[in-house]
Design a protein around this motif. Structure first.
Motif, PDB file in Angstrom:
ATOM      1  N   ALA A   1       1.077  -1.097  -0.156  1.00 31.43           N
ATOM      2  CA  ALA A   1      -0.048  -0.017  -0.033  1.00 31.43           C
ATOM      3  C   ALA A   1       0.791   1.166   0.028  1.00 31.43           C
ATOM      4  O   ALA A   1       1.929   1.212   0.719  1.00 31.43           O
ATOM      5  CB  ALA A   1      -1.083  -0.076   1.085  1.00 31.43           C
ATOM      6  N   LEU A   2       0.659   2.137  -0.792  1.00 27.83           N
ATOM      7  CA  LEU A   2       1.307   3.555  -0.879  1.00 27.83           C
ATOM      8  C   LEU A   2       0.589   4.425  -0.573  1.00 27.83           C
ATOM      9  O   LEU A   2      -0.533   4.866  -0.674  1.00 27.83           O
ATOM     10  CB  LEU A   2       1.723   3.731  -2.575  1.00 27.83           C
ATOM     11  CG  LEU A   2       2.312   2.377  -3.303  1.00 27.83           C
ATOM     12  CD1 LEU A   2       2.726   2.870  -4.550  1.00 27.83           C
ATOM     13  CD2 LEU A   2       3.633   2.097  -2.580  1.00 27.83           C
ATOM     14  N   ASP A   3       1.295   5.306   0.661  1.00 23.32           N
ATOM     15  CA  ASP A   3       0.819   6.502   1.266  1.00 23.32           C
ATOM     16  C   ASP A   3       1.223   7.684   0.826  1.00 23.32           C
ATOM     17  O   ASP A   3       1.934   8.244   1.041  1.00 23.32           O
ATOM     18  CB  ASP A   3       0.972   6.238   2.806  1.00 23.32           C
ATOM     19  CG  ASP A   3       0.227   7.229   3.647  1.00 23.32           C
ATOM     20  OD1 ASP A   3      -0.667   7.858   3.129  1.00 23.32           O
ATOM     21  OD2 ASP A   3       0.641   7.566   4.831  1.00 23.32           O
ATOM     22  N   HIS A   4       0.596   8.001  -0.429  1.00 19.73           N
ATOM     23  CA  HIS A   4       0.798   9.487  -1.134  1.00 19.73           C
ATOM     24  C   HIS A   4       2.037   9.482  -1.884  1.00 19.73           C
ATOM     25  O   HIS A   4       2.749  10.334  -1.533  1.00 19.73           O
ATOM     26  CB  HIS A   4       0.456  10.447  -0.064  1.00 19.73           C
ATOM     27  CG  HIS A   4      -0.871  10.570   0.398  1.00 19.73           C
ATOM     28  ND1 HIS A   4      -1.281  10.657   1.710  1.00 19.73           N
ATOM     29  CD2 HIS A   4      -2.106  10.549  -0.455  1.00 19.73           C
ATOM     30  CE1 HIS A   4      -2.682  10.582   1.941  1.00 19.73           C
ATOM     31  NE2 HIS A   4      -2.984  10.733   0.667  1.00 19.73           N
ATOM     32  N   ILE A   5       2.165   8.355  -2.646  1.00 19.86           N
ATOM     33  CA  ILE A   5       3.617   8.540  -3.357  1.00 19.86           C
ATOM     34  C   ILE A   5       3.280   9.286  -4.794  1.00 19.86           C
ATOM     35  O   ILE A   5       2.563   8.864  -5.309  1.00 19.86           O
ATOM     36  CB  ILE A   5       3.954   7.052  -3.842  1.00 19.86           C
ATOM     37  CG1 ILE A   5       4.482   6.252  -2.558  1.00 19.86           C
ATOM     38  CG2 ILE A   5       5.057   7.135  -4.813  1.00 19.86           C
ATOM     39  CD1 ILE A   5       5.725   6.666  -1.932  1.00 19.86           C
ATOM     40  N   ASN A   6       4.133  10.268  -4.703  1.00 15.03           N
ATOM     41  CA  ASN A   6       3.550  11.363  -5.817  1.00 15.03           C
ATOM     42  C   ASN A   6       4.669  11.069  -7.074  1.00 15.03           C
ATOM     43  O   ASN A   6       4.196  11.827  -8.141  1.00 15.03           O
ATOM     44  CB  ASN A   6       3.822  12.951  -5.324  1.00 15.03           C
ATOM     45  CG  ASN A   6       2.892  13.012  -4.131  1.00 15.03           C
ATOM     46  OD1 ASN A   6       1.620  12.900  -3.986  1.00 15.03           O
ATOM     47  ND2 ASN A   6       3.510  13.759  -2.962  1.00 15.03           N
ATOM     48  N   ASP A   7       5.633  10.564  -6.972  1.00 13.74           N
ATOM     49  CA  ASP A   7       6.393  10.438  -8.505  1.00 13.74           C
ATOM     50  C   ASP A   7       6.188   9.063  -9.145  1.00 13.74           C
ATOM     51  O   ASP A   7       6.267   8.047  -8.579  1.00 13.74           O
ATOM     52  CB  ASP A   7       7.958  10.225  -7.837  1.00 13.74           C
ATOM     53  CG  ASP A   7       8.792  10.346  -9.024  1.00 13.74           C
ATOM     54  OD1 ASP A   7       8.272  10.303 -10.385  1.00 13.74           O
ATOM     55  OD2 ASP A   7       9.978  10.768  -8.860  1.00 13.74           O
ATOM     56  N   PRO A   8       5.509   9.436 -10.239  1.00 14.24           N
ATOM     57  CA  PRO A   8       5.099   8.126 -11.070  1.00 14.24           C
ATOM     58  C   PRO A   8       6.091   7.095 -11.230  1.00 14.24           C
ATOM     59  O   PRO A   8       5.880   5.852 -11.347  1.00 14.24           O
ATOM     60  CB  PRO A   8       4.547   8.644 -12.270  1.00 14.24           C
ATOM     61  CG  PRO A   8       5.030  10.187 -12.304  1.00 14.24           C
ATOM     62  CD  PRO A   8       5.348  10.371 -10.972  1.00 14.24           C
ATOM     63  N   ARG A   9       7.645   7.530 -11.101  1.00 14.93           N
ATOM     64  CA  ARG A   9       8.815   6.607 -11.398  1.00 14.93           C
ATOM     65  C   ARG A   9       8.815   5.714 -10.359  1.00 14.93           C
ATOM     66  O   ARG A   9       9.222   4.622 -10.333  1.00 14.93           O
ATOM     67  CB  ARG A   9       9.835   7.306 -11.678  1.00 14.93           C
ATOM     68  CG  ARG A   9       9.766   8.072 -13.089  1.00 14.93           C
ATOM     69  CD  ARG A   9      10.871   9.139 -13.274  1.00 14.93           C
ATOM     70  NE  ARG A   9      10.745  10.155 -12.208  1.00 14.93           N
ATOM     71  CZ  ARG A   9      11.540  11.427 -12.241  1.00 14.93           C
ATOM     72  NH1 ARG A   9      12.483  11.553 -13.167  1.00 14.93           N
ATOM     73  NH2 ARG A   9      11.397  12.223 -11.524  1.00 14.93           N
TER      74      ARG A   9
ATOM     75  N   VAL B   1       4.095   1.780   2.421  1.00 18.17           N
ATOM     76  CA  VAL B   1       5.303   2.911   2.151  1.00 18.17           C
ATOM     77  C   VAL B   1       4.865   4.137   2.000  1.00 18.17           C
ATOM     78  O   VAL B   1       3.944   4.432   1.423  1.00 18.17           O
ATOM     79  CB  VAL B   1       5.665   2.379   0.711  1.00 18.17           C
ATOM     80  CG1 VAL B   1       7.076   3.199   0.497  1.00 18.17           C
ATOM     81  CG2 VAL B   1       6.128   0.835   0.620  1.00 18.17           C
ATOM     82  N   GLY B   2       5.533   5.043   2.789  1.00 18.21           N
ATOM     83  CA  GLY B   2       5.000   6.362   3.045  1.00 18.21           C
ATOM     84  C   GLY B   2       5.529   7.332   1.899  1.00 18.21           C
ATOM     85  O   GLY B   2       6.348   6.992   0.984  1.00 18.21           O
ATOM     86  N   SER B   3       5.202   8.481   1.572  1.00 17.28           N
ATOM     87  CA  SER B   3       5.543   9.499   0.684  1.00 17.28           C
ATOM     88  C   SER B   3       7.132   9.813   0.832  1.00 17.28           C
ATOM     89  O   SER B   3       7.712   9.518   1.761  1.00 17.28           O
ATOM     90  CB  SER B   3       4.833  10.698   0.851  1.00 17.28           C
ATOM     91  OG  SER B   3       5.113  11.493   1.705  1.00 17.28           O
ATOM     92  N   GLU B   4       7.520  10.254  -0.543  1.00 14.00           N
ATOM     93  CA  GLU B   4       8.891  10.428  -0.530  1.00 14.00           C
ATOM     94  C   GLU B   4       9.499  11.605   0.496  1.00 14.00           C
ATOM     95  O   GLU B   4      10.576  11.622   0.760  1.00 14.00           O
ATOM     96  CB  GLU B   4       9.354  11.128  -1.948  1.00 14.00           C
ATOM     97  CG  GLU B   4       8.879  10.064  -3.341  1.00 14.00           C
ATOM     98  CD  GLU B   4       7.480  10.215  -3.614  1.00 14.00           C
ATOM     99  OE1 GLU B   4       6.584  10.995  -2.973  1.00 14.00           O
ATOM    100  OE2 GLU B   4       6.977   9.619  -4.716  1.00 14.00           O
ATOM    101  N   GLY B   5       8.433  12.506   0.624  1.00 10.01           N
ATOM    102  CA  GLY B   5       9.150  13.558   1.571  1.00 10.01           C
ATOM    103  C   GLY B   5       8.816  13.413   3.024  1.00 10.01           C
ATOM    104  O   GLY B   5       9.726  13.450   4.027  1.00 10.01           O
TER     105      GLY B   5
END
Length: 312
Positions: free
Chosen positions: A168-176, A265-269
């Protein structure tokens, strides 16, 4: 008044009597009417913009030079060729009439013919319209809309699998990053990936390319409410493990790793949101060298999936 001096206009000639023009200056005192709108003044740039819109059927000309929002278009010869080489699903390919056939365009046409891909030749003006004024270099691809699963359907599929793993991805913003995680999920036998509907990367061309074809094999579910989806997996018996740099559990010794696991997995920032952290059974960390602050979200997910697979 001294004798022989004429009265000045506007001065009193006597009680209650004032000198005036007698209406002779009425025209010179009249106003010119309301100020015309900017787009109605021939010398104003707004007037030229209005004429340009009228020439295009009333549409405002594009200022950002980008294709329409969403994942449905890939434009430019390099991007189109890379997308075809990555075997991204294509609904229709477009080529402008009279396009210069360099090596890239010849390769594009060969791949399209080999895959029996629908190929339409249109005017440059039509291709401009279709792609929203993007710099298309006479070629563009229209992608089919991605068919997301409902989280409940992904959960049902996972429950039919022995000891499933879902990400589950918690607001991953980068499509890559999304594409890289899908690729890792496929490599380590995960059942699928869940993403939120808002404030999250979707299945764009960039995600498709980064997944290196794995997006065709791993289903992606999109949740209107990610926290509700996390609760559904928890009630179904999944161990929820949230990746967190300050987590108290080493990923190499995750309790319940041999059973159903939902890796969050949380967001990049900012990492995991508060609600996602509270929903997790364990906050796990990946031991790294102290001089390295953190790992990229896609890399961290790949390492965690490997560790869960190894423990099994």
């Amino acid at each position: 008044m001294p004798a022989g001096q004429k009265p000045r206009p506007g001065r009193s000639r006597g009680k209650g009597v004032t000198a005036g023009s007698g209406g002779r200056n009425k025209r010179s005192l009249a106003g010119r009417g309301p100020t015309p709108k900017a787009e109605d003044r021939p010398y104003h740039k707004a007037h030229k913009a209005k004429q340009a819109r009228q020439a295009q059927g009333g549409r405002r000309p594009s200022t950002n030079q980008r294709p329409p929002a969403g994942p449905e278009w890939v434009v430019g010869r390099n991007s189109v060729l890379e997308a075809l080489q990555a075997e991204i699903p294509v609904k229709t390919a477009y080529v402008a009439e009279g396009a210069d056939r360099d090596e890239r365009l010849r390769d594009i046409l060969k791949i399209a013919a080999a895959r029996s891909m629908p190929l339409l030749e249109v005017t440059r003006a039509e291709l401009d319209r279709l792609t929203g004024g993007a710099v298309h270099q006479a070629v563009a691809l229209q992608l089919p809309a991605y068919e997301y699963l409902h989280p409940d359907d992904l959960l049902a599929t996972a429950l039919d699998t022995d000891n499933p793993v879902v990400v589950a991805l918690d607001h991953i913003n980068d499509p890559r990053n999304l594409g890289a995680i899908i690729r890792s999920a496929a490599a380590f036998g995960a059942t699928g990936v869940v993403i939120p509907e808002r404030r999250s990367a979707g299945m764009t061309a960039a995600a498709w390319k980064t997944s290196a074809g794995a997006a065709a094999r791993i289903p992606v579910a999109r949740a209107t409410n990610l926290n509700r989806a996390l609760q559904s997996f928890s009630k179904a018996g999944f161990t929820l493990a949230g990746l967190d740099a300050e987590g108290g559990t080493d990923i190499g010794s995750l309790p319940g790793a041999s059973g159903p696991v939902l890796l969050v997995v949380g967001s990049e920032g900012s990492g995991l949101t508060r609600l996602a952290r509270e929903a997790c059974d364990h906050l796990v960390q990946i031991p790294i060298a102290t001089e390295v602050e953190s790992l990229n979200a896609g890399v961290a997910a790949g390492v965690a999936l490997y560790e869960i697979s190894r423990q099994r």
